[in-house]
Write a protein that holds these residues in place. Structure first.
Motif, short mmCIF file in Angstrom:
data_model
loop_
_atom_site.label_atom_id
_atom_site.label_comp_id
_atom_site.label_asym_id
_atom_site.label_seq_id
_atom_site.Cartn_x
_atom_site.Cartn_y
_atom_site.Cartn_z
N VAL A 225 11.86 3.63 7.36
CA VAL A 225 11.06 4.27 8.51
C VAL A 225 10.22 3.34 9.42
N LYS A 226 10.64 3.14 10.50
CA LYS A 226 9.87 2.01 11.33
C LYS A 226 8.49 2.37 11.73
N GLY B 257 0.89 -1.28 -0.26
CA GLY B 257 -0.01 0.02 -0.07
C GLY B 257 0.78 1.09 -0.06
N VAL B 258 0.26 2.31 0.31
CA VAL B 258 0.95 3.56 0.41
C VAL B 258 1.16 4.11 1.65
N TYR B 259 2.63 4.40 1.96
CA TYR B 259 2.84 4.67 3.28
C TYR B 259 3.25 6.34 3.56
N SER B 260 3.18 6.94 4.71
CA SER B 260 3.69 7.98 4.93
C SER B 260 5.09 8.39 4.45
N ALA B 261 6.08 7.16 4.62
CA ALA B 261 7.39 7.09 4.28
C ALA B 261 7.70 5.90 3.81
#
Length: 240
Positions: free
Chosen positions: A176-177, A167-171
């Motif tokens: 980035v954990k 999916g799409v992540y903020s980073a």
């Protein structure tokens, strides 16, 4: 069409790097075979499938230009790399018994068809998978933009972008954990947060034509079919 499928017709966007498997360059036969199996499973649901593949596993126009190659020439080489990937996936799909056509935006009649919109739609209506190669046929445009363009031209219900994550992540979740994963976003949120899902021209084209983008992990077995039936992990990007 199968009753549990959420879409009638979809465009699958695969990066060239997604076909490398564990290799550092080129094509991995095992990965090609697995991807072909994923596409067949969706086609068997009664969903019409067309595909756009990048060429980054062989040559990236931007990378070529960064080493001093003229940008238009570098992009032309990159577009030819996508034809190699398209023909390879066609071969893998036909080994799975899936009738497939490759249509290229660059005319090369001895190896594949030229892109003709009405012919491509007819192929889809006959249950064939259509792979669109050579991007838009023009330099300075990415295969993301080509995927959005072909998806709109084919009247697809969604553009399904296969990536390395679910999916799409903020980073970047691999770096980035505490990166936040999104289940749903608007096109404007993707642009304003600079989430780099696809290039801005592709996002804008999908937004203007109200064609949602669904981001998922193709490396997870069965993910493509799960997304088409509304299951599994993915991020949907839509107008609202």
């Amino acid at each position: 069409m199968a009753s549990n499928a959420q879409y009638r017709r979809v465009l699958l966007k695969i990066s060239g790097e997604g076909l490398m498997g564990s290799k550092e360059y080129g094509l991995d036969p095992v990965t090609l075979d697995r991807v072909a199996g994923e596409v067949r499973s969706v086609r068997d649901l009664g969903v019409e499938v067309c595909v756009v593949i990048g060429g980054g596993n062989i040559f990236r126009g931007v990378s070529g230009a960064s080493t001093g190659m003229e940008r238009a020439a570098a992009d032309n080489v990159g577009m030819l790399a996508t034809v190699i990937n398209a023909l390879s996936l066609q071969n893998a799909l036909e080994k799975h018994g899936v009738e497939t056509r490759v249509q290229s935006a660059i005319v090369m009649p001895t190896v594949c068809e030229s892109f003709i919109r009405r012919r491509a739609i007819r192929h889809l209506e006959k249950g064939r998978v259509v792979i669109f190669a050579a991007g838009t046929g023009n330099p300075f445009f990415t295969t993301d933009t080509a995927a959005a363009l072909r998806g709109v031209e084919m009247g697809c219900d969604a553009l399904l972008k296969a990536t390395q994550v679910d999916g799409v992540y903020s980073a970047d979740p691999k770096k980035v954990k505490d990166a936040v994963r999104y289940d749903r976003l608007t096109f404007n949120e993707v642009l304003s947060r600079d989430l780099a899902v696809m290039d801005t021209s592709a996002i804008a084209l999908c937004r203007e034509n109200r064609m949602p983008i669904v981001v998922f992990d193709l490396h997870r077995p069965g993910a493509f079919a799960q997304v088409v039936t509304g299951c599994g992990l993915f991020t949907t990007i839509a107008n609202d």
